[in-house]
Write a protein that holds these residues in place. Structure first.
Motif, PDB file in Angstrom:
ATOM      1  N   ARG A   7       0.833  -1.197   0.000  1.00  0.00           N
ATOM      2  CA  ARG A   7       0.000   0.000   0.000  1.00  0.00           C
ATOM      3  C   ARG A   7       0.860   1.236   0.000  1.00  0.00           C
ATOM      4  O   ARG A   7       1.892   1.277   0.642  1.00  0.00           O
ATOM      5  N   THR A   8       0.349   2.253  -0.707  1.00  0.00           N
ATOM      6  CA  THR A   8       1.107   3.499  -0.754  1.00  0.00           C
ATOM      7  C   THR A   8       0.254   4.621  -1.280  1.00  0.00           C
ATOM      8  O   THR A   8      -0.796   4.392  -1.872  1.00  0.00           O
ATOM      9  N   ARG A   9       0.717   5.828  -1.084  1.00  0.00           N
ATOM     10  CA  ARG A   9       0.053   6.989  -1.660  1.00  0.00           C
ATOM     11  C   ARG A   9       0.708   7.408  -2.952  1.00  0.00           C
ATOM     12  O   ARG A   9       0.103   8.058  -3.765  1.00  0.00           O
ATOM     13  N   ASP A  73     -10.570   7.237  -2.718  1.00  0.00           N
ATOM     14  CA  ASP A  73     -10.147   7.314  -1.321  1.00  0.00           C
ATOM     15  C   ASP A  73     -10.256   5.941  -0.691  1.00  0.00           C
ATOM     16  O   ASP A  73     -11.353   5.357  -0.633  1.00  0.00           O
ATOM     17  N   ALA A  75      -8.795   3.565   2.875  1.00  0.00           N
ATOM     18  CA  ALA A  75      -8.692   3.854   4.300  1.00  0.00           C
ATOM     19  C   ALA A  75      -7.447   4.671   4.624  1.00  0.00           C
ATOM     20  O   ALA A  75      -7.481   5.572   5.469  1.00  0.00           O
ATOM     21  N   SER A  76      -6.333   4.390   3.937  1.00  0.00           N
ATOM     22  CA  SER A  76      -5.086   5.082   4.266  1.00  0.00           C
ATOM     23  C   SER A  76      -4.331   5.524   3.017  1.00  0.00           C
ATOM     24  O   SER A  76      -3.121   5.677   3.050  1.00  0.00           O
ATOM     25  N   SER A  77      -5.020   5.689   1.914  1.00  0.00           N
ATOM     26  CA  SER A  77      -4.361   6.137   0.691  1.00  0.00           C
ATOM     27  C   SER A  77      -5.338   6.920  -0.162  1.00  0.00           C
ATOM     28  O   SER A  77      -6.557   6.886   0.053  1.00  0.00           O
ATOM     29  N   GLU A 100      -7.084  -2.858   0.365  1.00  0.00           N
ATOM     30  CA  GLU A 100      -8.471  -2.491   0.644  1.00  0.00           C
ATOM     31  C   GLU A 100      -9.433  -3.182  -0.329  1.00  0.00           C
ATOM     32  O   GLU A 100      -9.063  -3.547  -1.442  1.00  0.00           O
ATOM     33  N   GLY A 188       5.612   1.301   0.459  1.00  0.00           N
ATOM     34  CA  GLY A 188       4.324   0.883  -0.067  1.00  0.00           C
ATOM     35  C   GLY A 188       4.333   0.434  -1.502  1.00  0.00           C
ATOM     36  O   GLY A 188       3.273   0.191  -2.078  1.00  0.00           O
TER      37      GLY A 188
END
Length: 357
Positions: A7-9, A73, A75-77, A100, A188
């Protein structure tokens, strides 16, 4: 290769800096006798006209494509996506969805967020498809262009949600094609090695991932995925170096996910091993050690065994797992590649018929 989702942005990687410059010329007319028939259009007068024409082109593309771009959107990215069809399927990056299963999706044209669910993620190519539970009015599927027609110097626009600024647009050119780029797993990344990427000077910032790279015919020619960092700046941003997954690969992966719920034919070559980078006595990368090589896999069929160290693949010296992944990215399943490996203290050579990832 052993690749797993993460996971990452946003994704960034170290690469050398490059620059491309392009110019245009104006031609004036003359009378049949060679004397000016009248005052030629001056450079000063012609430049605003040309600029206005280009501005009109930009605005036409934005008006056409904006209803096809969304903000995603998790949960964390946060990232972007492109509407793929009229059934609510949206294509984006695997690193945007992470692990997610449900998301809030907002159209770039505004409106209330709607829920979306993961159809499938394919981290090996950093692509994923999600599906909207309801399709907002005005949202429409994007048109995807011909990857083979993408060329250096072509003007492009990048559309997405950098830093959460939905519906943002940047402009640039195609700086290069056919790039092979590897994502790291730190921060991520999916660890994917992706071939045939489009390099662009259009700004690609955190949140642009999964959005649209467009030509002036309002066609999506790539999905922005990576932005470069400059090692000389301590890992700071290297402006004007971004990468997009070509439209052809996006369609290949998305069509299979929508039809079968997963990727059934990746078209990507593989040795069918699990490997790790090994170091020499001076602690320098010196090859890829085979950890697992199933007997029915490409390497196993060619006689490679756990403990063997691959040092050359075709014309490429192999020092790390990344260099091996990048060498494989330019190959196709069924290719026969001469491979050099070390077993114990002896070097061996064998021809491997590549399998599929």
């Amino acid at each position: 290769m052993d690749l797993s989702p993460a996971r990452t942005r946003a994704r960034r990687l170290p690469l050398p800096l490059t620059a491309v410059v392009c110019a245009a010329a104006l031609v004036g007319g003359c009378s049949a006798g060679g004397d000016p028939a009248g005052p030629a259009l001056s450079t000063q007068a012609a430049a605003p006209l040309a600029a206005n024409d280009l501005q009109d082109d930009y605005q036409a593309v934005i008006k056409e494509v904006l209803p096809s771009v969304v903000q995603i959107d998790a949960a964390s990215s946060l990232g972007s996506g492109v509407v793929y069809d009229d059934k609510g399927h949206v294509v984006t990056n695997a690193h945007v969805v992470g692990e997610e299963k449900t998301f809030k999706v907002t159209a770039a044209t505004g409106g209330q967020p709607v829920e979306a669910r993961l159809v499938s993620s394919y981290p090996e190519q950093d692509l994923a498809v999600i599906r909207l539970t309801t399709v907002p009015q005005g949202l429409r599927a994007a048109r995807f262009g011909d990857s083979a027609a993408v060329d250096m110097g072509q003007i492009v626009l990048a559309m997405g949600s950098p830093l959460g600024l939905s519906g943002s647009v940047t402009q640039g050119i195609v700086s290069a094609t056919g790039r092979t780029v590897s994502e790291g797993r730190t921060g991520g990344g999916t660890g994917a090695t992706i071939g045939n990427m489009v390099q662009t000077s259009a700004a690609i910032n955190p949140g642009n991932s999964g959005g649209a790279l467009l030509n002036l015919d309002s066609e999506v020619i790539g999905i922005p995925t990576l932005a470069a960092t400059d090692p000389a700046l301590g890992g700071g941003s290297a402006p004007g170096i971004g990468f997009a997954i070509p439209a052809s690969m996006v369609r290949t992966v998305a069509d299979q996910i929508i039809k079968d719920g997963k990727v059934t034919d990746s078209g990507r070559a593989a040795l069918n091993i699990t490997g790790r980078t090994v170091l020499d006595d001076d602690y320098n990368p010196a090859g890829v050690a085979v950890v697992e090589a199933p007997a029915d896999g490409a390497a196993g069929k060619a006689g490679l065994k756990p403990g063997d160290v691959i040092t050359r693949f075709g014309d490429t010296d192999i020092t790390t797992i990344t260099s091996l992944s990048e060498a494989l990215a330019s190959r196709r399943p069924g290719d026969v590649v001469t491979t050099v490996y070390v077993r114990g203290t002896e070097s061996h050579k064998t021809d491997i018929t590549l399998g599929e990832m």
